[in-house]
Write a protein that holds these residues in place. Structure first.
Motif, short mmCIF file in Angstrom:
data_model
loop_
_atom_site.label_atom_id
_atom_site.label_comp_id
_atom_site.label_asym_id
_atom_site.label_seq_id
_atom_site.Cartn_x
_atom_site.Cartn_y
_atom_site.Cartn_z
N ALA A 22 -74.29 71.44 4.96
CA ALA A 22 -73.67 72.45 4.12
C ALA A 22 -72.15 72.47 4.24
O ALA A 22 -71.48 73.13 3.45
N VAL A 23 -71.60 71.74 5.22
CA VAL A 23 -70.15 71.79 5.45
C VAL A 23 -69.35 71.27 4.25
O VAL A 23 -68.35 71.88 3.87
N PRO A 24 -69.72 70.14 3.61
CA PRO A 24 -68.95 69.71 2.43
C PRO A 24 -68.89 70.77 1.33
O PRO A 24 -67.85 70.96 0.70
N ARG A 25 -70.00 71.47 1.09
CA ARG A 25 -69.98 72.54 0.08
C ARG A 25 -69.09 73.69 0.52
O ARG A 25 -68.37 74.28 -0.29
N LEU A 26 -69.13 74.01 1.81
CA LEU A 26 -68.29 75.09 2.32
C LEU A 26 -66.81 74.75 2.13
O LEU A 26 -66.01 75.59 1.70
N LEU A 27 -66.42 73.52 2.44
CA LEU A 27 -65.02 73.11 2.27
C LEU A 27 -64.62 73.12 0.80
O LEU A 27 -63.48 73.47 0.46
N THR A 28 -65.55 72.74 -0.07
CA THR A 28 -65.27 72.77 -1.51
C THR A 28 -65.02 74.20 -1.98
O THR A 28 -64.09 74.47 -2.76
N LEU A 29 -65.84 75.14 -1.50
CA LEU A 29 -65.64 76.53 -1.85
C LEU A 29 -64.31 77.06 -1.33
O LEU A 29 -63.58 77.77 -2.04
N LEU A 30 -63.97 76.74 -0.08
CA LEU A 30 -62.68 77.17 0.46
C LEU A 30 -61.53 76.66 -0.38
O LEU A 30 -60.55 77.37 -0.64
N HIS A 31 -61.63 75.41 -0.80
CA HIS A 31 -60.58 74.84 -1.66
C HIS A 31 -60.51 75.59 -2.98
O HIS A 31 -59.43 75.87 -3.50
N ILE B 32 -58.75 73.43 7.55
CA ILE B 32 -59.83 73.27 8.52
C ILE B 32 -60.50 71.93 8.27
O ILE B 32 -60.85 71.60 7.14
N ALA B 33 -60.69 71.15 9.35
CA ALA B 33 -61.39 69.87 9.24
C ALA B 33 -62.88 70.09 9.46
O ALA B 33 -63.31 71.04 10.11
N SER B 34 -63.68 69.17 8.91
CA SER B 34 -65.13 69.35 8.95
C SER B 34 -65.67 69.33 10.37
O SER B 34 -66.61 70.06 10.70
N ASP B 35 -65.09 68.51 11.27
CA ASP B 35 -65.61 68.48 12.63
C ASP B 35 -65.28 69.75 13.39
O ASP B 35 -65.98 70.11 14.34
N GLU B 36 -64.22 70.46 13.00
CA GLU B 36 -63.93 71.75 13.62
C GLU B 36 -65.01 72.77 13.28
O GLU B 36 -65.37 73.63 14.10
#
Length: 656
Positions: free
Chosen positions: A607-616, A623-627
């Motif tokens: 779910a992390v890629p979707r979360l980063l897309t939403l944040l953008h 925030i990096a994905s590994d964090e």
């Protein structure tokens, strides 16, 4: 604000689609990690020589034939969902080019392969592989292949290289059809995976951390050393030792590494993270799909044991770990992060071990180095410290190559260069008949300022620095208590600090937990926090409190999002959590607890890629994905968010 990105429509060339396998999911997530912090080489690369009679047209025909045979060579992945799409034959041009070189010698091929490995591959839009034909005087002499790890692993690349050479030599294609990862999805038994997950977490919880940290390196080390050691003599020594103990050469090297750790540290129990692959079944023998996975190998060695017992123990532990290899990494990493934060200890394997057949892209052998003797190339640079010793083994006809990546605080440059030399000397002694028993005590003294907690080694000054880094803490000292101080009690740490009146135990508890994965040597058994029950006499600039380690530490209270960045992150978490909003919330970002980590909210790697897309989309980055996969609380992560820079309108002027 609380909505998901729209799904991307499939192109008309797709013939079938489906979920990524559990093993693929990790590499799919890994592609989102910034490349300087990525451990696995992506893409992988290797080469084969072209038979004298083959032409450029023959090479192109062989590549086209392989593309038709292997669906993995024409598969793309979705950017924000763990889904893969198989395309029809001919959907894209062959990703191959021609390069003229003066001579196709070993150095030229190695440098060209490393250069190809450094080229990015976009697995979302393009074929997940690249090919380069080296021409000498207009004739093809070598073919280089690079592949993205999400679709092809190192073993698969070796299979692909072998089949390419067979095609160019006129050999018949394998009778067995190639197995695509989509065909493996149905063979993933969920109950066995859950049992394996429980066992995996148990192994992690029962091991000490910081095993290597106190026994070398630089006290203020904040960088990494990357080195490559090649030895011709070690090739024969390794084979002799493997035959003597009737195990694989790869198991011998892992046992030698375990022997080295025990010799240096005196720890006889620790974890190694080992990459294994399953291609024993006929249906998988000719598959290039991702089958390699990482398993935790529990190292348990007896003081005084001869090396034969060591290698037998390591081989048995590796086989046991492999039997539980069908993990769900997306869920497993989240479960580990949840466990680590609640225990207050980050579990880190002492050794990360892999065997490879492709050249590494971060080091290219110097052209004036002889190829028939031992040699070492080393590169040191400031980087994020790593708490694990990364060792990769490569074997070919000419010699043995050891690639080592290690944090400067674990081994300094001289110690890093000496490590593979000592391993090769150990192999020589074993090949000559020595038994090399395991020492009962460390041969290297622990550095000053370190304390052995039940869960692992703790650097007292780093704990103090973390406590002082919290706003409102004016000063802090940390000292051992209990048996460590001769008090006859259970060993624990005592933290004394002068604080501002508004600093609470929960604040410091959360602050220490947020730094678990960031500060090597910060082990927090039982939590280091200030105890409100033990106030002291404070000065005019603050008050003194005493903190002891124990189970009576107050729980960190629930905290809703406050700032705009926190609300954006909370909204993204609520949207991508299992079933929508996280358990216990009421569909509102305000119900997301900012004092808990991402895994506590049920969000896994997929779910992390979707979360980063939403944040953008919400206007935030930083925030990096590994964090997100670590133990830091959402509040800690939100503090690192930055607003996206304003977009320039069509006229070229920046919007005010």
């Amino acid at each position: 604000m609380n909505h998901l990105p729209e799904p991307i429509p499939r192109p008309a060339t797709v013939t079938r689609s489906g979920p990524l396998t559990w093993v693929q999911q990790w590499h799919w997530f890994e592609r989102t990690i910034p490349s300087p912090r990525r451990v696995n080489p992506t893409p992988l690369a290797d080469h084969c020589h072209v038979p004298p009679q083959a032409t450029v047209a023959d090479v192109h025909r062989a590549l086209a034939s392989l593309t038709a045979r292997h669906e993995a060579l024409r598969t793309t992945v979705d950017p924000i969902r763990p889904v893969q799409h198989v395309h029809r034959e001919g959907w894209a041009p062959l990703p191959a080019d021609l390069v003229d070189v003066p001579a196709v010698d070993a150095d030229t091929v190695a440098a060209a392969t490393a250069e190809l490995a450094a080229r990015p591959i976009d697995p979302e839009r393009d074929p997940p592989w690249l090919a380069r034909v080296l021409l000498e005087a207009g004739r093809p002499r070598a073919v280089l292949l690079a592949a993205h790890h999400v679709m092809i692993d190192g073993w698969g690349l070796a299979v692909l290289i072998d089949q390419l050479h067979d095609e160019l030599s006129g050999a018949d294609a394998p009778a067995q059809a190639s197995t695509h990862p989509l065909d493996m999805v149905a063979a993933q038994p969920l109950e066995r995976a859950r049992a394996a997950e429980r066992e995996w977490l148990t192994r992690l919880a029962d091991n000490p951390t910081g095993v290597l940290a106190p026994f070398g390196g630089s006290g203020d080390g904040a960088g990494r050393h990357r080195l490559q050691h090649r030895s011709v003599d070690a090739h024969d020594d390794l084979d002799r030792v493997a035959r003597r103990y009737r195990v694989s050469p790869e198991a011998v090297v892992l046992a030698a590494l375990a022997h080295e750790v025990v010799t240096r540290t005196g720890e006889h129990r620790f974890l190694a993270s080992v990459v294994v692959s399953n291609r024993t079944r006929a249906a998988l023998r000719h598959s290039i799909g991702v089958r390699a996975l990482t398993v935790p190998v529990q190292i348990d060695l007896r003081p005084g044991a001869a090396f034969g017992e060591v290698v037998a123990s390591v081989a048995a532990a590796s086989a046991a770990a492999y039997r539980h290899g069908q993990y769900r990494p997306a869920e497993l990493v989240a479960a580990q992060a949840r466990m680590d934060r609640r225990r207050g200890v980050v579990t880190v394997p002492t050794i990360e071990y892999n065997c490879y057949s492709w050249p590494r892209d971060h080091l290219v052998p110097a052209p004036d180095t002889p190829s028939n003797g031992p040699a070492t190339w080393i590169s040191s640079a400031p980087d994020e410290p790593c708490e694990t010793l990364y060792v990769d083994l490569g074997r070919d006809i000419g010699g043995v190559t050891l690639d080592v990546t290690v944090g400067d605080h674990l081994l300094d440059a001289a110690q890093a260069q000496a490590l593979p030399v000592r391993l090769c000397r150990l192999l020589r002694a074993l090949a000559d008949g020595a038994t090399c028993p395991v020492p009962a005590h460390p041969l290297a003294p622990a550095a000053s300022g370190w304390w052995r907690a039940p869960e692992g080694w703790v650097c007292l000054t780093k704990v103090e620095d973390v406590l002082r880094g919290h706003p409102g803490v004016l000063d802090a000292t940390v000292t051992p208590g209990g048996n460590a101080a001769g008090e006859g009690e259970e060993p624990h740490l005592v933290a004394r600090a002068r604080t501002a009146p508004d600093v609470t135990p929960g604040d410091l508890h959360r602050h220490v937990l947020d730094h678990l994965g960031e500060v090597p040597g910060l082990v927090a058994p039982g939590r280091y926090v200030l105890s409100p029950a033990a106030p002291g006499s404070g000065g005019p600039s603050g008050r003194s409190r005493t903190a002891t380690v124990g189970t009576g530490t107050p729980r960190v209270p629930t905290r809703p999002p406050v700032t705009g960045a926190e609300r954006a992150l909370a909204a993204a978490v609520a949207a991508v959590g299992p079933g929508g909003p996280p358990v216990g919330s009421f569909g509102s970002p305000d119900a997301v607890d900012m004092n808990r980590c991402l895994a506590d909210h049920g969000v896994t790697l997929v779910a992390v890629p979707r979360l980063l897309t939403l944040l953008h989309r919400f206007g935030f980055t930083g925030i990096a994905s590994d964090e997100l996969a670590g133990t830091a609380s959402l509040g800690h992560l939100a503090a690192a968010l930055e607003p996206l820079p304003p977009r320039a309108p069509r006229g070229g002027e920046t919007t005010p």
